[in-house]
Design a protein around this motif. Structure first.
Motif, PDB file in Angstrom:
ATOM      1  N   TYR A 277     -31.220   0.677  -2.495  1.00 44.05           N
ATOM      2  CA  TYR A 277     -31.681   1.443  -3.653  1.00 44.05           C
ATOM      3  C   TYR A 277     -30.486   1.878  -4.495  1.00 44.05           C
ATOM      4  O   TYR A 277     -30.491   1.739  -5.725  1.00 44.05           O
ATOM      5  N   ALA A 278     -29.464   2.408  -3.842  1.00 41.63           N
ATOM      6  CA  ALA A 278     -28.288   2.879  -4.568  1.00 41.63           C
ATOM      7  C   ALA A 278     -27.573   1.735  -5.283  1.00 41.63           C
ATOM      8  O   ALA A 278     -27.172   1.871  -6.447  1.00 41.63           O
ATOM      9  N   ALA A 279     -27.405   0.623  -4.592  1.00 40.06           N
ATOM     10  CA  ALA A 279     -26.701  -0.519  -5.187  1.00 40.06           C
ATOM     11  C   ALA A 279     -27.441  -1.054  -6.410  1.00 40.06           C
ATOM     12  O   ALA A 279     -26.823  -1.467  -7.393  1.00 40.06           O
ATOM     13  N   GLN A 280     -28.766  -1.036  -6.349  1.00 46.58           N
ATOM     14  CA  GLN A 280     -29.570  -1.591  -7.440  1.00 46.58           C
ATOM     15  C   GLN A 280     -29.708  -0.627  -8.614  1.00 46.58           C
ATOM     16  O   GLN A 280     -29.652  -1.044  -9.776  1.00 46.58           O
ATOM     17  N   HIS A 281     -29.893   0.655  -8.332  1.00 45.96           N
ATOM     18  CA  HIS A 281     -30.238   1.610  -9.376  1.00 45.96           C
ATOM     19  C   HIS A 281     -29.044   2.357  -9.962  1.00 45.96           C
ATOM     20  O   HIS A 281     -29.146   2.905 -11.066  1.00 45.96           O
ATOM     21  N   PHE A 282     -27.930   2.397  -9.220  1.00 45.47           N
ATOM     22  CA  PHE A 282     -26.784   3.185  -9.677  1.00 45.47           C
ATOM     23  C   PHE A 282     -25.544   2.293  -9.775  1.00 45.47           C
ATOM     24  O   PHE A 282     -24.692   2.265  -8.876  1.00 45.47           O
ATOM     25  N   PRO A 283     -25.401   1.535 -10.857  1.00 49.57           N
ATOM     26  CA  PRO A 283     -24.312   0.557 -10.969  1.00 49.57           C
ATOM     27  C   PRO A 283     -22.921   1.168 -11.002  1.00 49.57           C
ATOM     28  O   PRO A 283     -21.934   0.449 -10.787  1.00 49.57           O
ATOM     29  N   GLU A 284     -22.808   2.466 -11.253  1.00 51.99           N
ATOM     30  CA  GLU A 284     -21.496   3.118 -11.269  1.00 51.99           C
ATOM     31  C   GLU A 284     -21.027   3.494  -9.863  1.00 51.99           C
ATOM     32  O   GLU A 284     -19.872   3.893  -9.688  1.00 51.99           O
ATOM     33  N   TRP A 285     -21.882   3.363  -8.871  1.00 51.51           N
ATOM     34  CA  TRP A 285     -21.513   3.734  -7.508  1.00 51.51           C
ATOM     35  C   TRP A 285     -20.791   2.603  -6.800  1.00 51.51           C
ATOM     36  O   TRP A 285     -21.112   1.427  -6.981  1.00 51.51           O
ATOM     37  N   ARG A 286     -19.786   2.969  -5.980  1.00 55.28           N
ATOM     38  CA  ARG A 286     -19.050   2.020  -5.155  1.00 55.28           C
ATOM     39  C   ARG A 286     -19.187   2.448  -3.697  1.00 55.28           C
ATOM     40  O   ARG A 286     -19.436   3.629  -3.409  1.00 55.28           O
ATOM     41  N   PHE A 287     -19.005   1.495  -2.767  1.00 53.71           N
ATOM     42  CA  PHE A 287     -19.362   1.748  -1.381  1.00 53.71           C
ATOM     43  C   PHE A 287     -18.247   1.357  -0.409  1.00 53.71           C
ATOM     44  O   PHE A 287     -17.716   0.251  -0.480  1.00 53.71           O
TER      45      PHE A 287
ATOM     46  N   PHE B 174     -19.224  10.810  -1.824  1.00 54.42           N
ATOM     47  CA  PHE B 174     -20.351  11.322  -1.032  1.00 54.42           C
ATOM     48  C   PHE B 174     -20.330  10.712   0.359  1.00 54.42           C
ATOM     49  O   PHE B 174     -20.149   9.519   0.546  1.00 54.42           O
ATOM     50  N   ASP B 175     -20.555  11.555   1.349  1.00 53.46           N
ATOM     51  CA  ASP B 175     -20.647  11.166   2.754  1.00 53.46           C
ATOM     52  C   ASP B 175     -22.051  11.533   3.252  1.00 53.46           C
ATOM     53  O   ASP B 175     -22.344  12.715   3.440  1.00 53.46           O
ATOM     54  N   GLY B 176     -22.907  10.535   3.465  1.00 52.93           N
ATOM     55  CA  GLY B 176     -22.798   9.135   3.185  1.00 52.93           C
ATOM     56  C   GLY B 176     -24.218   8.596   3.267  1.00 52.93           C
ATOM     57  O   GLY B 176     -25.155   9.256   3.672  1.00 52.93           O
ATOM     58  N   LEU B 177     -24.402   7.342   2.944  1.00 56.65           N
ATOM     59  CA  LEU B 177     -25.705   6.683   3.010  1.00 56.65           C
ATOM     60  C   LEU B 177     -25.828   5.854   4.284  1.00 56.65           C
ATOM     61  O   LEU B 177     -24.832   5.387   4.827  1.00 56.65           O
ATOM     62  N   ARG B 178     -27.071   5.653   4.736  1.00 55.56           N
ATOM     63  CA  ARG B 178     -27.334   4.914   5.972  1.00 55.56           C
ATOM     64  C   ARG B 178     -28.557   4.034   5.788  1.00 55.56           C
ATOM     65  O   ARG B 178     -29.532   4.432   5.177  1.00 55.56           O
TER      66      ARG B 178
ATOM     67  N   GLY C  88     -26.720   9.818 -10.481  1.00 56.55           N
ATOM     68  CA  GLY C  88     -26.947   8.380 -10.504  1.00 56.55           C
ATOM     69  C   GLY C  88     -26.310   7.689 -11.689  1.00 56.55           C
ATOM     70  O   GLY C  88     -26.174   6.457 -11.686  1.00 56.55           O
ATOM     71  N   GLN C  89     -25.887   8.443 -12.688  1.00 55.21           N
ATOM     72  CA  GLN C  89     -25.253   7.882 -13.872  1.00 55.21           C
ATOM     73  C   GLN C  89     -23.744   8.063 -13.865  1.00 55.21           C
ATOM     74  O   GLN C  89     -23.072   7.674 -14.824  1.00 55.21           O
ATOM     75  N   GLN C  90     -23.199   8.654 -12.796  1.00 57.11           N
ATOM     76  CA  GLN C  90     -21.774   8.955 -12.743  1.00 57.11           C
ATOM     77  C   GLN C  90     -21.076   8.107 -11.685  1.00 57.11           C
ATOM     78  O   GLN C  90     -21.711   7.634 -10.735  1.00 57.11           O
ATOM     79  N   PRO C  91     -19.745   7.906 -11.824  1.00 57.85           N
ATOM     80  CA  PRO C  91     -18.997   7.181 -10.787  1.00 57.85           C
ATOM     81  C   PRO C  91     -18.966   7.975  -9.485  1.00 57.85           C
ATOM     82  O   PRO C  91     -18.531   9.123  -9.472  1.00 57.85           O
ATOM     83  N   VAL C  92     -19.439   7.369  -8.420  1.00 55.81           N
ATOM     84  CA  VAL C  92     -19.439   8.002  -7.102  1.00 55.81           C
ATOM     85  C   VAL C  92     -18.970   6.968  -6.078  1.00 55.81           C
ATOM     86  O   VAL C  92     -19.432   5.816  -6.097  1.00 55.81           O
ATOM     87  N   VAL C  93     -18.048   7.350  -5.205  1.00 58.48           N
ATOM     88  CA  VAL C  93     -17.657   6.527  -4.066  1.00 58.48           C
ATOM     89  C   VAL C  93     -18.476   7.001  -2.867  1.00 58.48           C
ATOM     90  O   VAL C  93     -18.405   8.166  -2.488  1.00 58.48           O
ATOM     91  N   VAL C  94     -19.260   6.097  -2.295  1.00 61.46           N
ATOM     92  CA  VAL C  94     -20.189   6.454  -1.229  1.00 61.46           C
ATOM     93  C   VAL C  94     -19.696   5.879   0.094  1.00 61.46           C
ATOM     94  O   VAL C  94     -19.418   4.676   0.201  1.00 61.46           O
TER      95      VAL C  94
END
Length: 254
Positions: free
Chosen positions: A118-128, A107-111, A18-24
């Protein structure tokens, strides 16, 4: 899952995802995530949703592997009752060994809106990367891909479609009217004339209907629409060819 753990390492060197850059990748079954993954060269692919689900959700609740789609949906729903962030919360809480998981990750993938929100709010390093396609198209894609994971229970009902009225059986599926119009069900039943078996049409339609009962793709898209462009890319995998999907993702990546 190599290099991943639900608990921190004693040395304190492992960092939560959750603290690392992740493309979801965001999207339900059959929207074209495999094509998108092929465009994400240079990124480390995290264990997929099925692996994380098995390790964090299914095994702790069931005590054994579960392969039936509807049983898995029921178990993951129980997990979400305790953890409202669902898969996003499960993935983001994992600790990663930096010697194994470094650089941009995918990561593949969120639904569904709860996971994505939750991901957008809590993990600012993540892109979608949000992928979407009509449900009837998804059924057709499932018919063509032959994934052994795309299986359902109630085998007698599925096999019975071979000798009964497929259109009527499709119309009797629980919740089918919330997903498909009568005209779309007519078109799906007519796929037998194109060479698909009645049992496969029924099985794949049930997968799409069951998935829609648990995840609302439209709601997830609305959540992501509020993000800045650098964090969200939305792609229509019917309007865009596989090559155009790949090109769009490559242009969007930093």
């Amino acid at each position: 899952m190599t290099g991943l753990s639900a608990t921190p390492d004693p040395a304190g060197e492992w960092q939560q995802l959750g603290q690392q850059p992740v493309v979801v990748l965001v999207g339900v079954t059959g929207v074209g995530k495999s094509t998108a993954l092929s465009a994400l060269t240079g990124l480390r692919l995290l264990p997929d949703r099925r692996d994380v689900t098995d390790a964090v959700m299914i095994l702790p609740l069931a005590g054994q592997p579960v392969h039936d789609r509807e049983e898995r949906f029921a178990l993951t729903a129980r997990y979400r009752e305790l953890h409202p962030g669902g898969m996003a919360q499960a993935l983001g809480s994992l600790y990663a060994d930096p010697t194994h998981w470094s650089g941009p990750l995918v990561f593949d993938g969120l639904r569904g809106a709860p996971e994505v929100g939750y991901a957008a709010q809590h993990f600012p390093e993540w892109r979608f990367v949000s992928l979407h396609a009509p449900d009837a198209v998804r059924v057709r894609r499932l018919l063509g891909r032959g994934d052994t994971f795309d299986q359902v229970g109630h085998v007698d009902q599925v096999r019975g479609a071979e000798s009964s009225d497929l259109r009527s059986t499709l119309g009797d599926l629980k919740g089918v009217g919330d997903v498909f119009s009568p005209a779309e069900l007519d078109d799906l039943a007519a796929l037998v004339d194109a060479g698909s078996s009645a049992s496969e049409i029924l099985a794949k339609t049930r997968i799409v209907v069951s998935e829609r009962r648990n995840y609302d793709p439209q709601a997830a898209r609305r959540v992501l629409a509020d993000l800045p462009q650098r964090r969200h890319l939305e792609l229509d995998t019917v309007r865009l060819s596989p090559g155009e999907v790949a090109s769009s993702i490559r242009r969007w990546l930093p």
